[in-house]
Motif scaffolding. Sequence first.
Motif, mmCIF file in Angstrom:
data_model
loop_
_atom_site.group_PDB
_atom_site.id
_atom_site.type_symbol
_atom_site.label_atom_id
_atom_site.label_comp_id
_atom_site.label_asym_id
_atom_site.label_seq_id
_atom_site.Cartn_x
_atom_site.Cartn_y
_atom_site.Cartn_z
ATOM 1 N N GLU A 1 5.506 -2.306 2.338
ATOM 2 C CA GLU A 1 6.082 -1.096 1.303
ATOM 3 C C GLU A 1 5.370 -1.083 0.001
ATOM 4 O O GLU A 1 4.960 -0.037 -0.552
ATOM 5 C CB GLU A 1 7.559 -1.043 1.331
ATOM 6 C CG GLU A 1 8.419 -1.055 2.579
ATOM 7 C CD GLU A 1 8.623 -2.105 3.579
ATOM 8 O OE1 GLU A 1 8.387 -3.207 2.970
ATOM 9 O OE2 GLU A 1 8.667 -1.779 4.551
ATOM 10 N N PHE A 2 5.111 -2.302 -0.463
ATOM 11 C CA PHE A 2 4.560 -2.363 -1.745
ATOM 12 C C PHE A 2 2.994 -1.956 -1.701
ATOM 13 O O PHE A 2 2.730 -1.228 -2.468
ATOM 14 C CB PHE A 2 4.498 -3.970 -2.321
ATOM 15 C CG PHE A 2 3.878 -4.163 -3.400
ATOM 16 C CD1 PHE A 2 4.780 -3.968 -4.684
ATOM 17 C CD2 PHE A 2 2.640 -4.324 -3.626
ATOM 18 C CE1 PHE A 2 4.107 -4.210 -5.859
ATOM 19 C CE2 PHE A 2 1.808 -4.763 -4.914
ATOM 20 C CZ PHE A 2 2.635 -4.625 -5.893
ATOM 21 N N LYS A 3 2.418 -2.433 -0.652
ATOM 22 C CA LYS A 3 1.073 -1.852 -0.226
ATOM 23 C C LYS A 3 1.028 -0.391 -0.206
ATOM 24 O O LYS A 3 0.250 0.352 -0.893
ATOM 25 C CB LYS A 3 0.301 -2.491 0.755
ATOM 26 C CG LYS A 3 0.160 -3.922 0.667
ATOM 27 C CD LYS A 3 -0.103 -4.499 1.883
ATOM 28 C CE LYS A 3 -0.665 -6.328 1.901
ATOM 29 N NZ LYS A 3 -1.049 -6.829 3.105
ATOM 30 N N GLU A 4 1.947 0.255 0.412
ATOM 31 C CA GLU A 4 2.001 1.684 0.711
ATOM 32 C C GLU A 4 2.142 2.394 -0.535
ATOM 33 O O GLU A 4 1.547 3.461 -0.943
ATOM 34 C CB GLU A 4 3.025 1.964 1.633
ATOM 35 C CG GLU A 4 2.629 1.565 3.080
ATOM 36 C CD GLU A 4 3.501 1.952 4.059
ATOM 37 O OE1 GLU A 4 4.797 2.272 3.674
ATOM 38 O OE2 GLU A 4 3.375 1.751 5.297
ATOM 39 N N GLU A 5 3.315 1.843 -1.593
ATOM 40 C CA GLU A 5 3.496 2.521 -2.908
ATOM 41 C C GLU A 5 2.224 2.601 -3.703
ATOM 42 O O GLU A 5 1.789 3.376 -4.324
ATOM 43 C CB GLU A 5 4.525 1.923 -3.284
ATOM 44 C CG GLU A 5 5.800 2.442 -2.462
ATOM 45 C CD GLU A 5 7.136 1.766 -3.170
ATOM 46 O OE1 GLU A 5 7.045 1.342 -4.187
ATOM 47 O OE2 GLU A 5 8.172 1.611 -2.416
ATOM 48 N N ALA A 6 1.476 1.403 -3.594
ATOM 49 C CA ALA A 6 0.338 1.281 -4.477
ATOM 50 C C ALA A 6 -0.703 2.101 -4.108
ATOM 51 O O ALA A 6 -1.474 2.900 -5.038
ATOM 52 C CB ALA A 6 -0.266 -0.285 -4.263
ATOM 53 N N GLN B 1 -4.906 0.845 5.651
ATOM 54 C CA GLN B 1 -3.954 2.254 5.987
ATOM 55 C C GLN B 1 -4.766 3.296 6.606
ATOM 56 O O GLN B 1 -4.157 3.875 7.763
ATOM 57 C CB GLN B 1 -3.342 2.640 4.584
ATOM 58 C CG GLN B 1 -2.185 1.798 4.217
ATOM 59 C CD GLN B 1 -1.365 2.366 3.092
ATOM 60 O OE1 GLN B 1 -1.528 3.679 2.745
ATOM 61 N NE2 GLN B 1 -0.643 1.695 2.548
ATOM 62 N N LEU B 2 -5.993 3.670 6.345
ATOM 63 C CA LEU B 2 -6.726 4.598 7.233
ATOM 64 C C LEU B 2 -7.128 4.328 8.486
ATOM 65 O O LEU B 2 -6.811 5.288 9.486
ATOM 66 C CB LEU B 2 -7.910 4.994 6.021
ATOM 67 C CG LEU B 2 -7.600 5.957 4.858
ATOM 68 C CD1 LEU B 2 -8.942 5.890 4.188
ATOM 69 C CD2 LEU B 2 -7.061 7.303 5.188
#
Length: 127
Positions: A19-24, A56-57
């Motif tokens: 979640e931290f990575k996604e928000e960043a 993520q991509l």
Amino acid sequence: MPGKKQKPTKPARRRFTKEFKEEAVQMLLDGHTASSISDRLGLSGANVLYRWKAEQLQQSGPVASSLEARVRELELELRRVERERDVLPLDRSTPRQGVITFGIEIRTGRLDDGVKLNAAAQNRRSG
């Protein structure tokens, strides 16, 4: 061995939640600079964000990467158009429809004294 000094140990490697990575990465996609995000979040550098974005991509598949490419295209086009807008002088010689300039009412196509506008002015008005 009493005279031997021990090497200082490295701090434990930080682990970030998904979640931290996604928000960043979302902050990066929202237009914030990578360096400002890494400073704000206390990351080691901006390259971490770009790596997370690439991961993520990859997970999202080909649709996400094609959308990313399209967004990049549109951003470049927007910058080009903004530069053109700022550089090119505004053409104020062409009257706009519905604007009265020097006694000419553009909507009706008549001068104040009732004389009809020429054909070129009529075409410009309707086009």
